[in-house]
Design a protein around this motif. Structure first.
Motif, PDB file in Angstrom:
ATOM      1  N   MET A   1      15.706  62.278  43.553  1.00  0.00           N
ATOM      2  CA  MET A   1      16.064  63.263  44.578  1.00  0.00           C
ATOM      3  C   MET A   1      15.739  62.733  45.970  1.00  0.00           C
ATOM      4  O   MET A   1      16.520  62.907  46.918  1.00  0.00           O
TER       5      MET A   1
ATOM      6  N   LEU B   1      12.833  71.847  40.764  1.00  0.00           N
ATOM      7  CA  LEU B   1      13.932  71.244  41.517  1.00  0.00           C
ATOM      8  C   LEU B   1      14.017  71.822  42.927  1.00  0.00           C
ATOM      9  O   LEU B   1      14.192  71.084  43.904  1.00  0.00           O
TER      10      LEU B   1
ATOM     11  N   ILE C   1      11.029  69.894  33.588  1.00  0.00           N
ATOM     12  CA  ILE C   1      12.011  70.036  34.662  1.00  0.00           C
ATOM     13  C   ILE C   1      12.551  71.469  34.657  1.00  0.00           C
ATOM     14  O   ILE C   1      13.255  71.883  33.746  1.00  0.00           O
TER      15      ILE C   1
ATOM     16  N   THR D   1      10.219  60.758  37.926  1.00  0.00           N
ATOM     17  CA  THR D   1      11.544  60.125  37.962  1.00  0.00           C
ATOM     18  C   THR D   1      12.544  61.003  38.708  1.00  0.00           C
ATOM     19  O   THR D   1      13.307  60.522  39.560  1.00  0.00           O
ATOM     20  N   VAL D   2      12.531  62.290  38.410  1.00  0.00           N
ATOM     21  CA  VAL D   2      13.451  63.221  39.069  1.00  0.00           C
ATOM     22  C   VAL D   2      13.138  63.312  40.564  1.00  0.00           C
ATOM     23  O   VAL D   2      14.044  63.314  41.401  1.00  0.00           O
TER      24      VAL D   2
END
Length: 202
Positions: free
Chosen positions: A155, A7, A2, A150-151
């Motif tokens: 999001m 992101l 990550i 998962t992230v």
């Protein structure tokens, strides 16, 4: 792994208008906040099979199997055109429904789920996207892929809920204006048809 790059890239990808965004926004306008949350939940769940396919290596098989890809692609195209037809025909869609019933909530989740699971391009996207952020010296890429997935899903859900809430903010003006309802219904129908045509392209 990550990272800020992951992101930011994920945020841009999720923010881009696509089938899930159109469905969530139209649901927020037509049925309100709670319904848009169920739509966002279904859209998020719909990307899970694609993420799992990528993590387990099945996306590579789908990418190399033209027959499997085309079959899933045609099913997705047909479903998008079906949504376009239903949206265009449903002149009673814009009604106040502050608390969707359990059956309608399940229906919304199912529709949103089908919307994303029938888009084979998502598997190809995740196959190309996720490995870029896996540590090259990692003993096993699985933990990284699971964390990234998962992230990305979290999001997606948050952004889609925000889209639905923003759409609901304009709901009163839409409900009080039959001409606006008509134009929006046609606009959403055209959007679904356009997305279906885009999915049909190579």
């Amino acid at each position: 792994m990550i990272t800020l790059d992951f992101l930011l890239t994920s945020l841009i990808v999720v923010l881009l208008p696509g089938t899930g965004v159109v469905f969530t926004v139209s649901t927020g306008l037509i049925q309100g906040t709670r319904a848009s949350i169920f739509a966002a939940l279904g859209c998020t769940a719909g990307i899970l099979p694609h993420l799992l396919a990528t993590v387990l290596g099945l996306a590579a098989l789908l990418h190399t199997s033209a027959v499997a890809f085309q079959a899933l692609k045609l099913a997705g195209v047909a479903y998008l055109f079906y949504l376009a037809y239903v949206t265009w025909r449903d002149k009673a869609a814009f009604t106040v429904d502050p608390a969707p019933s359990a059956s309608s909530a399940a229906s919304l989740v199912a529709k949103a789920f089908l919307l994303n699971i029938l888009n084979p391009k998502l598997s190809i996207f995740f196959l190309a996207f996720l490995p870029q952020f896996v540590q090259p010296n990692a003993a096993s890429p699985l933990p990284d892929l699971l964390a990234l997935s998962t992230v990305f899903m979290a999001m997606t859900f948050v952004i889609f809920v925000i889209y639905g809430l923003l759409a609901n903010a304009f709901r009163k003006a839409v409900i009080d204006s039959p001409p606006v309802q008509s134009w929006l219904r046609r606009g959403f129908a055209a959007a679904f048809a356009g997305l279906g045509a885009n999915l049909a392209l190579p």
